[in-house]
Design an enzyme around this catalytic site. Structure first.
Site, mmCIF file in Angstrom:
data_model
loop_
_atom_site.group_PDB
_atom_site.id
_atom_site.type_symbol
_atom_site.label_atom_id
_atom_site.label_comp_id
_atom_site.label_asym_id
_atom_site.label_seq_id
_atom_site.Cartn_x
_atom_site.Cartn_y
_atom_site.Cartn_z
ATOM 1 N N GLU A 193 16.982 46.219 -46.882
ATOM 2 C CA GLU A 193 17.604 44.886 -46.809
ATOM 3 C C GLU A 193 17.454 44.271 -48.186
ATOM 4 O OE1 GLU A 193 19.336 43.696 -44.574
ATOM 5 O OE2 GLU A 193 18.817 44.793 -42.759
ATOM 6 N N CYS A 199 18.644 35.658 -49.193
ATOM 7 C CA CYS A 199 19.349 36.832 -49.714
ATOM 8 C C CYS A 199 20.847 36.790 -49.447
ATOM 9 C CB CYS A 199 18.768 38.077 -49.085
ATOM 10 S SG CYS A 199 18.695 37.944 -47.293
ATOM 11 N N ASN A 257 10.514 35.253 -49.252
ATOM 12 C CA ASN A 257 11.219 34.050 -48.806
ATOM 13 C C ASN A 257 11.055 33.734 -47.319
ATOM 14 O OD1 ASN A 257 12.724 36.288 -48.214
ATOM 15 N ND2 ASN A 257 14.693 35.336 -48.691
#
Ligand code: NAD
Length: 486
Positions: free
Chosen positions: A252, A286, A155
């Site tokens: 992450e 996210c 992304n």
């Protein structure tokens, strides 16, 4: 299409582009049209070895430079990135489909911020002096970890490559970075720019490939640390592999973050926060606040305003700067999002707006608003990673906090209210690594970013990242003769 996105070669090792066409082909697909615009190859074992060997060989020389020198090089790279922002933004748009209106301000610019920030810190990284009884003392030396592996999601390909590379290099480590196979282009540019700025060969390398290339990198004994940006299932695997080799790890991972909107909120701030937390990057963020808890008295007003504001979204050619919503990154991601929308309807959520695939080439879906969503519905429990906003009603602050925290994830959380005390009470109670008051999704390099619970371990950005790319060595200094018991 003016830009030819195909890189000179698939990989970047030891300061130059490298090809090995024996690797599995990876098509470059422009998400806005579905066209194949080029091809790269996944790394073969020989390429993986070449990259690891280059990064290992470059380790000592890079670590031996002063922090100030390393920082100067990184800051030069930041300047080059800013000068080339338009070209890099167009490439990011080709790679991801995100509109230029976003990529011009959120990708290469964010990467440049990271290079500048960590470049600035590099010269100030020192150990400490510890006084001990009898005139003895200890001092610590802050040492790099060594060879680090970065693995990226699709992304934010430029940003992720730099958010990992900048602190790693500032601390004197070297890196082999593997971008997502869905977005292979941008990390190569980061590597190219680092070389142009003066980073020595081998210090930052990029190899392409799917999960098995990532796994080969993570499990190599020369690797001291892995930093992954990706989903929770991948995080579980990579963290377990890192544990086998007792490697440092930053994870992450995904989220299902809450955004809690109280009746006293400024309605436009509430709606803006929800838009930023659900539709930016076509929902492929996210930390998105996809569970929007709205206090009962304003649910109708909130949904009405939301629909009105969604009507102003400009869905179209991502290269047109007026566009505010681009396509999904891939056909696969589009299918996943459509599947969740179907599930939402089947399980009884009320579809208020959007929900349909657009009838045009590429991977397009309308921004989607559901209301009357309940905590047990699939769309309220699982990460969708698309432009799907769920409104859940609540009555009291206690109830909102409990339900906000009732998830395995803990990446982000937000609250919109005019009541300062309540805002801080809510933030104190949120089980999330990154919290927002009266906004959502800002991620400046100066503040730590990362998750709690299943959303990850470690932090990126800020001084906190330094702790994850360096380690102290303690040195005990005796001033009196050593006394032994015999
Ligand atoms: P993914 O987990 O499918 O892949 C992430 C990366 O891991 C890719 O480069 C992939 O090739 C690699 N990989 C896959 N299997 C591997 C293995 N066994 N060993 C080593 N590497 C492996 O994630 P994605 O679909 O690319 O990205 C979307 C996910 O990333 C979402 O869950 C999203 O929430 C998360 N994400 C998190 C953050 C954050 O900062 N917390 C930021 C962006 C995206």
């Amino acid at each position: 299409m003016s830009l030819n996105p195909e890189p000179k070669a698939s990989h970047y090792i030891n300061g130059e582009y490298v090809e090995d066409s024996d690797g599995t082909p990876i098509d470059l697909v422009y998400p806005a049209t579905g066209e194949i615009v080029g091809r790269v190859h996944a790394a073969t074992p020989a390429i993986v070895e070449r990259a690891l060997a280059a990064a290992d060989a470059a380790r000592r020389g890079w670590a031996a430079m002063s922090g100030t020198e390393r920082g100067r090089v990184l800051r030069r790279a930041a300047d080059i990135m800013r000068e080339r922002n338009r070209e890099l933004s167009e490439l990011e748009t080709m790679d991801t489909g995100k509109p230029l209106s976003e990529t011009l301000v959120a990708d290469a610019t964010s990467a440049a911020d990271a290079l500048e920030y960590f470049g600035g810190l590099a010269g100030s990284l020192t150990g400490e002096h510890v006084r001990l009884p009898g005139g003895d003392f200890a001092y610590t030396i802050r040492e790099p970890l060594g060879l680090c592996v970065g693995i990226g999601a699709w992304n934010y390909p430029t940003q992720i490559a730099a958010w990992k590379g900048a602190p790693a290099l500032a601390c004197g480590n070297t890196m082999v970075f593997k971008p997502s196979e869905t977005t292979p282009l941008c990390a190569l540019k980061v590597a190219e720019i680092l070389t142009e700025a003066g980073v020595p060969p081998g210090v930052y390398n990029v190899v392409q490939g799917m999960g098995e290339v990532g796994a080969a990198l993570v499990s190599d004994p020369r690797v001291a640390k892995v930093s992954l940006t990706g989903s929770v299932p991948t995080g579980r695997k990579v963290y377990a592999m890192a544990a086998q080799g007792m490697k440092h790890a930053t994870m992450e991972l995904g989220g299902k973050s809450p955004l809690v909107i109280f009746e006293d909120a400024d309605l436009d701030i509430a709606v803006s926060s929800a838009i930023l937390g659900n539709f930016y990057s076509t929902g492929q963020v996210c930390s998105n606040g996809t569970r929007v808890f709205v206090q009962e008295g304003i649910v109708d007003a909130f949904c009405d305003r939301m629909v009105e504001r969604m009507g102003r979204a400009v869905i179209g050619d991502p290269m047109d700067e007026a566009t505010t919503i681009g396509p999904m990154v891939s056909a696969r991601q589009l299918d996943i999002v459509e599947g969740y929308i179907r599930k939402g309807i089947e399980e009884g959520a009320e579809l208020v707006a959007g929900g349909r695939r657009l009838n045009r080439p590429g991977f397009w879906i309308e921004p989607t608003l559901f209301r009357n969503v309940t905590d047990d519905m699939t769309i309220a429990r699982e990460e969708i990673f698309g432009p799907v906003l769920s409104v859940l009603n609540f009555r009291t602050e206690d109830e909102a906090l409990k339900r906000a925290n009732a998830t395995e994830f803990g990446l982000a959380a937000g609250v919109v209210t005019r009541d300062l005390s309540r805002a801080h009470r809510m933030v104190a109670g949120f089980e999330a690594g990154t919290c927002y008051i009266n906004t959502f999704n800002n991620a400046p390099v100066e503040a730590p970013f990362g998750g709690m619970k299943m959303s990850g371990v470690g932090r990126e950005n800020s001084r906190a990242a330094i702790e994850h790319y360096s380690q102290p060595k303690s040195v005990y200094v005796a001033m009196a003769p050593a006394e032994a018991p015999f």
